[in-house]
Motif scaffolding. Structure first.
Motif, PDB file in Angstrom:
ATOM      1  N   GLU A  71       0.829  -1.206   0.000  1.00 25.31           N
ATOM      2  CA  GLU A  71       0.000   0.000   0.000  1.00 25.31           C
ATOM      3  C   GLU A  71       0.863   1.254   0.000  1.00 25.31           C
ATOM      4  OE1 GLU A  71      -3.658   2.122   2.497  1.00 25.31           O
ATOM      5  OE2 GLU A  71      -2.724   0.269   3.254  1.00 25.31           O
ATOM      6  N   LYS A  72       1.960   1.226   0.744  1.00 26.96           N
ATOM      7  CA  LYS A  72       2.866   2.366   0.786  1.00 26.96           C
ATOM      8  C   LYS A  72       3.407   2.691  -0.606  1.00 26.96           C
ATOM      9  CE  LYS A  72       7.315   3.789   2.744  1.00 26.96           C
ATOM     10  NZ  LYS A  72       8.469   3.369   3.598  1.00 26.96           N
ATOM     11  N   GLU A  73       3.765   1.651  -1.365  1.00 24.83           N
ATOM     12  CA  GLU A  73       4.314   1.868  -2.706  1.00 24.83           C
ATOM     13  C   GLU A  73       3.243   2.384  -3.666  1.00 24.83           C
ATOM     14  OE1 GLU A  73       7.434   1.792  -3.002  1.00 24.83           O
ATOM     15  OE2 GLU A  73       7.860   0.776  -1.104  1.00 24.83           O
ATOM     16  N   PHE A  74       2.048   1.815  -3.615  1.00 27.80           N
ATOM     17  CA  PHE A  74       0.976   2.254  -4.518  1.00 27.80           C
ATOM     18  C   PHE A  74       0.580   3.708  -4.250  1.00 27.80           C
ATOM     19  CE2 PHE A  74      -0.290  -2.432  -4.598  1.00 27.80           C
ATOM     20  CZ  PHE A  74       0.386  -2.657  -5.790  1.00 27.80           C
ATOM     21  N   ARG A  75       0.508   4.079  -2.975  1.00 27.85           N
ATOM     22  CA  ARG A  75       0.156   5.467  -2.661  1.00 27.85           C
ATOM     23  C   ARG A  75       1.272   6.423  -3.066  1.00 27.85           C
ATOM     24  NH1 ARG A  75      -4.563   6.063  -0.270  1.00 27.85           N
ATOM     25  NH2 ARG A  75      -5.508   4.302   0.845  1.00 27.85           N
ATOM     26  N   ALA A  76       2.505   5.959  -2.984  1.00 28.61           N
ATOM     27  CA  ALA A  76       3.622   6.798  -3.433  1.00 28.61           C
ATOM     28  C   ALA A  76       3.509   7.087  -4.924  1.00 28.61           C
ATOM     29  CB  ALA A  76       4.947   6.107  -3.117  1.00 28.61           C
ATOM     30  N   VAL A  77       3.035   6.110  -5.704  1.00 28.83           N
ATOM     31  CA  VAL A  77       2.853   6.315  -7.144  1.00 28.83           C
ATOM     32  C   VAL A  77       1.753   7.350  -7.387  1.00 28.83           C
ATOM     33  CG1 VAL A  77       2.080   5.235  -9.286  1.00 28.83           C
ATOM     34  CG2 VAL A  77       3.742   4.068  -7.831  1.00 28.83           C
ATOM     35  N   LEU A  78       0.641   7.231  -6.671  1.00 26.89           N
ATOM     36  CA  LEU A  78      -0.446   8.194  -6.857  1.00 26.89           C
ATOM     37  C   LEU A  78      -0.027   9.602  -6.445  1.00 26.89           C
ATOM     38  CD1 LEU A  78      -3.632   6.237  -5.680  1.00 26.89           C
ATOM     39  CD2 LEU A  78      -2.758   6.558  -7.994  1.00 26.89           C
ATOM     40  N   ALA A  98     -12.724  -0.066  -2.092  1.00 27.33           N
ATOM     41  CA  ALA A  98     -12.323  -0.884  -3.238  1.00 27.33           C
ATOM     42  C   ALA A  98     -13.040  -0.414  -4.502  1.00 27.33           C
ATOM     43  CB  ALA A  98     -12.624  -2.351  -2.961  1.00 27.33           C
ATOM     44  N   GLU A  99     -14.324  -0.111  -4.390  1.00 18.98           N
ATOM     45  CA  GLU A  99     -15.099   0.343  -5.552  1.00 18.98           C
ATOM     46  C   GLU A  99     -14.545   1.654  -6.099  1.00 18.98           C
ATOM     47  OE1 GLU A  99     -19.743   1.286  -6.862  1.00 18.98           O
ATOM     48  OE2 GLU A  99     -19.251   0.840  -4.761  1.00 18.98           O
ATOM     49  N   LYS A 100     -14.145   2.558  -5.215  1.00 23.30           N
ATOM     50  CA  LYS A 100     -13.594   3.841  -5.654  1.00 23.30           C
ATOM     51  C   LYS A 100     -12.314   3.630  -6.469  1.00 23.30           C
ATOM     52  CE  LYS A 100     -10.975   6.296  -3.035  1.00 23.30           C
ATOM     53  NZ  LYS A 100     -10.370   7.155  -1.982  1.00 23.30           N
ATOM     54  N   PHE A 101     -11.444   2.776  -5.973  1.00 26.20           N
ATOM     55  CA  PHE A 101     -10.181   2.526  -6.673  1.00 26.20           C
ATOM     56  C   PHE A 101     -10.411   1.769  -7.980  1.00 26.20           C
ATOM     57  CE2 PHE A 101      -8.416   2.780  -2.214  1.00 26.20           C
ATOM     58  CZ  PHE A 101      -7.797   4.008  -2.394  1.00 26.20           C
ATOM     59  N   ILE A 102     -11.368   0.849  -7.965  1.00 29.60           N
ATOM     60  CA  ILE A 102     -11.682   0.096  -9.189  1.00 29.60           C
ATOM     61  C   ILE A 102     -12.170   1.044 -10.284  1.00 29.60           C
ATOM     62  CG2 ILE A 102     -13.357  -1.513 -10.189  1.00 29.60           C
ATOM     63  CD1 ILE A 102     -13.126  -3.110  -7.529  1.00 29.60           C
ATOM     64  N   VAL A 137      -5.541  -0.311  -9.022  1.00 28.34           N
ATOM     65  CA  VAL A 137      -5.868  -1.743  -8.938  1.00 28.34           C
ATOM     66  C   VAL A 137      -5.284  -2.331  -7.659  1.00 28.34           C
ATOM     67  CG1 VAL A 137      -5.456  -4.012  -9.969  1.00 28.34           C
ATOM     68  CG2 VAL A 137      -6.098  -2.086 -11.415  1.00 28.34           C
ATOM     69  N   GLY A 138      -4.013  -2.005  -7.378  1.00 28.22           N
ATOM     70  CA  GLY A 138      -3.382  -2.533  -6.169  1.00 28.22           C
ATOM     71  C   GLY A 138      -4.090  -2.090  -4.907  1.00 28.22           C
ATOM     72  N   LEU A 139      -4.450  -0.818  -4.824  1.00 31.57           N
ATOM     73  CA  LEU A 139      -5.157  -0.321  -3.636  1.00 31.57           C
ATOM     74  C   LEU A 139      -6.550  -0.928  -3.526  1.00 31.57           C
ATOM     75  CD1 LEU A 139      -4.036   3.415  -3.783  1.00 31.57           C
ATOM     76  CD2 LEU A 139      -3.327   1.689  -2.112  1.00 31.57           C
ATOM     77  N   ALA A 140      -7.177  -1.195  -4.662  1.00 34.37           N
ATOM     78  CA  ALA A 140      -8.489  -1.856  -4.634  1.00 34.37           C
ATOM     79  C   ALA A 140      -8.369  -3.268  -4.069  1.00 34.37           C
ATOM     80  CB  ALA A 140      -9.080  -1.884  -6.037  1.00 34.37           C
ATOM     81  N   GLU A 141      -7.325  -3.991  -4.458  1.00 41.60           N
ATOM     82  CA  GLU A 141      -7.127  -5.351  -3.938  1.00 41.60           C
ATOM     83  C   GLU A 141      -6.864  -5.323  -2.434  1.00 41.60           C
ATOM     84  OE1 GLU A 141      -4.127  -7.396  -6.125  1.00 41.60           O
ATOM     85  OE2 GLU A 141      -5.134  -7.154  -8.055  1.00 41.60           O
ATOM     86  N   ILE A 142      -6.089  -4.348  -1.988  1.00 45.01           N
ATOM     87  CA  ILE A 142      -5.809  -4.234  -0.551  1.00 45.01           C
ATOM     88  C   ILE A 142      -7.083  -3.905   0.220  1.00 45.01           C
ATOM     89  CG2 ILE A 142      -4.596  -2.820   1.153  1.00 45.01           C
ATOM     90  CD1 ILE A 142      -2.311  -2.599  -0.947  1.00 45.01           C
TER      91      ILE A 142
END
Length: 765
Positions: free
Chosen positions: A592-599, A629-633, A614-619
């Protein structure tokens, strides 16, 4: 390298001799005619089923050959049905023939003869023709919802081929288009409304008058216009507040690029700037109009490719626009210098670390062709490596030169060279004659350089590494050492051509890593051996990590990504692979830390934005946070950035049982489509398909489906006239068993009904 240099010499000799025979084709050699201005009137079809565009093109020409000329050959698309040619208002007989460019591309030649025209004398050629489009492409298309004709659709006649070694024709132009289904038409230049022609005297037409050089183009669509500083931004109707926010950001980015580039090249030309959203043609820019992907307005921020396209588009308003570029090696100026200046702008706005990632992408693109390229002064658009080379290697050459002479002197000499409104590569080389040997090597030779560094060796109070330069020119580069304490020591070093060298570092700490050409200035045939100990055998760090990821060796993928991110902390694509590797190891907090860093990145790729969501939705799904999850999807799907990310998001949404919408008219459409498919009536299917779109798909369905069942799963509304429909399919074609699987269809509103305009996904097996 000797063999490669010999082959290059032979190639250059063949090319030089070939210019004589190619002169008539105007692919190589000197031009006879140059366009002074294009005046084009395009009559678009008024019937939704018609796919024919009537065009009248008037070319103001000049004989630039230095000798009398009594013939003219024009190039145009093979789809053009030419009916009239006039020379200086007199009807002329003309001949037609094919000009084969490569196995996939041909042009039509229109040849006319007339009384001799003296050197430097003018000539007016008028050509009337119809363009009969068989199938829509990103370069040329006509549908009830829009039209698009970019230069490389070859939709207008011109004397010098678009593949001409010394550059295609560019000139001021005017384009007048008829009203088209109530849509807006855009090109570049000043816009005005003019009365309709004799065919529709009561109607009004749109006219664009461009006073700087360009290649004629136009695009018609359904937009909302937003004024954003010095630019007008045309966004798809119905994008909402977030889309309007992206429009304002794009306009601000363009304005900042304009200001920065004015400091390098002088005052900006007085022309209107436009940013236009389109599903096709993103990346094209012409005379201050830039086309961007319509999905940009559905993403959470501007992506790196869009930012670079806008910055390059602004640079080309000078380079090729107000300043005519001609002569051998012109692509290195129009493409390479534009890319260099655009990257410098991104560095000024977002920081060196972000610009270094852009340079890495450019370097990686060039590395893919570096072992089979041609010298920059003779490479031709006929070569499949032309744009990867002239844009990326070209940008590297200008960066080396600017670093050597200094930014101020570099800009001053550029301004001096373009002051007369004309520019050639030869002129720039003369301006920087003090660096002749360097430019001769970089421009006139193929890339033969490989810089290598040996393992660090402790010798008394010093640590030394052996260096090697396989290239044919001396280089002065920074060599960077990293100690076991994390200390970084940089030593500038000169390595002689085709020779060895050595670098020494005085430090009490152990040196664990050494890198030659730390700033990655020089074009090389191999980059992975710039580091010792060697971390990878791939010049592309993303590929080095992906090899492990694709093998599901997630531990090694993580290790490789972390090692490479140490020097490339802003490389978002690599960070995405790290996050996905961590997620595959069930280390959700770290992932999650890495995915949020990308955003949170300043300038990520659109692909990274999609995969981060996608990664944050899976988490969120694993944490039973369905709303999150729906928001990230939805963000991943709306990004419309990559097939894999979109498929993963959709699969997760269905797994969670989330519904995205319902529309009775969409259900009716697919009920009708299913009936038409099994009835084997092609005319019925054609009535449900956007003219010119998905032709192969429609033909494959018509006449071969004995079973065709569409079960709608999800409906995602993109804008006021477009939806994506996800469906589960059950089909049976002739001589096949029943096949099932998901599909994603793109529907566009035409009048009161829907038409199928694209098949974005079809995983039916």
């Amino acid at each position: 390298m000797i063999i490669r240099s010999l082959l290059t010499t032979i190639f250059a000799a063949i090319l030089t001799s070939g210019l004589v025979t190619a002169a008539n084709a105007q692919v190589g050699g000197n031009a006879t005619w140059r366009v002074q201005k294009y005046d084009i009137v395009a009559t678009l079809p008024q019937d939704a089923k018609m796919r024919t565009v009537g065009v009248k093109a008037v070319l103001s020409l000049k004989n630039v050959s230095g000798a009398p000329a009594s013939s003219l050959t024009l190039r145009i698309s093979t789809l053009a049905e030419v009916t009239v040619v006039r020379i200086n208002d007199s009807a002329a007989d003309f001949g037609k023939s094919e000009e084969k460019i490569n196995p996939a591309t041909s042009l039509q030649r229109i040849a006319v003869r007339f009384g001799a025209i003296a050197p430097n004398a003018p000539l007016t050629a008028t050509v009337e023709y119809k363009l009969n489009l068989k199938e829509n492409t990103p370069l040329g298309s006509v549908t009830p919802n829009g039209a698009q004709f970019l230069p490389l659709s070859f939709w207008y006649p011109t004397p010098n081929s678009w593949f001409f070694t010394r550059g295609a024709d560019t000139a001021p132009f005017s384009i007048t288009t008829s009203k088209f289904s109530g849509l807006m038409t855009l090109s570049s230049g000043s816009a005005s409304v003019v009365p309709g022609g004799s065919e529709s005297p009561q109607s009004s037409n749109q006219k664009f008058e461009q006073k700087i050089n360009g290649q004629p183009f136009f695009i018609a669509g359904n937009w909302e216009e937003t004024s954003a500083g010095v630019a007008s931004v045309y966004v798809p109707k119905g994008v909402g507040p977030e889309g309007q926010k992206r429009a304002a950001e794009l306009g601000s980015l363009l304005a900042e690029a304009r200001t920065f580039i004015s400091g390098v090249l002088g005052p900006a030309p007085d022309v209107p700037f436009r940013i236009v959203a389109s599903r096709r043609g993103a990346g094209f820019s012409g005379a201050a109009t830039v086309i961007v992907d319509e999905s940009v307005f559905r993403r959470s921020k501007i992506d790196s490719l869009t930012a670079m396209n806008i910055a390059e588009g602004v640079a080309k308003v000078w380079l090729g626009g107000s300043v005519a570029i001609s002569g051998d090696g012109g692509g290195m100026v129009s493409e390479g210098l534009s890319r260099y200046i655009a990257t410098q702008f991104l560095e000024s706005k977002y920081g060196k670390d972000v610009a270094d990632v852009e340079r890495l992408r450019q370097r990686t693109a060039y590395a893919g062709v570096s072992k089979r390229d041609a010298p920059l002064n003779i490479v031709s658009p006929l070569d499949d490596f032309y744009f990867p080379e002239v844009a990326n290697k070209g940008a590297m050459v200008w960066r080396i030169l600017a670093k050597r002479v200094g930014g101020t002197e570099f800009a001053d000499k550029l301004k001096s060279s373009i002051a007369d409104g004309n520019l050639t590569l030869a002129e720039l080389r003369s301006a920087f004659s003090a660096n002749k040997d360097l430019l001769d090597y970089l421009i006139d030779q193929v890339t033969d350089m490989n810089l290598l560094v040996g393992l660090p060796q402790n010798v008394g109070a010093e640590t030394r590494s052996v260096l090697r330069n396989t290239g044919a020119t001396d280089v002065t580069v920074d060599v960077a050492a990293t100690t076991d304490k994390g200390e970084r020591i940089v030593a500038p070093t000169t390595i002689k051509a085709g020779s060895f060298g050595e670098v020494a570092f005085r430090t009490p700490n152990k040196v664990v890593r050494v890198e030659v050409d730390a700033d990655k200035l020089y074009p090389q045939v191999e980059y992975s051996d710039d580091v010792a100990p060697r971390e990878s055998t791939d010049s592309d760090p993303l590929l080095a990590t992906k090899r492990y990821f694709d093998k599901q060796d997630f531990a090694n993928a993580e290790k490789t990504a972390r090692d490479l991110l140490r020097d490339l902390p802003r490389f978002d694509d690599l960070r995405i692979l790290l996050g996905r590797s961590l997620l595959a190891q069930n280390r959700t907090t770290d992932a999650e830390k890495e995915f949020r860093a990308v955003l949170d990145e300043k300038l990520p790729t659109s692909r990274s934005l999609a995969w981060a969501n996608v990664g944050l939705a899976e988490i969120a799904s694993k944490a039973n946070q369905k709303d999150a999850a729906e928001k990230f999807i939805n963000a991943a799907i709306m990004a419309d950035a990559e097939y894999g990310a979109g498929l993963a998001a959709r699969n997760l949404r269905n797994k969670l049982g989330i519904s995205s919408g319902n529309d009775a008219t969409v259900k009716t459409f697919f009920a009708d489509f299913d009936k038409a498919a099994v009835a084997n009536r092609k005319a019925d299917i054609d009535n449900l398909v956007m003219p010119g779109e998905v032709g192969k798909f429609a033909s494959g369905v018509a006449g071969s489906a004995s079973q065709w069942q569409t079960q709608i799963v999800q409906i995602d509304r993109l804008d006021a006239t477009t939806v994506l429909v996800e469906a589960n399919m059950s089909i049976k074609l002739l001589n096949h068993e029943v096949e099932t699987g998901p599909a994603v269809y793109r529907l566009s509103k035409v009048g009161a009904g829907w038409r199928l305009s694209a098949v974005d996904m079809f995983e039916v097996r």
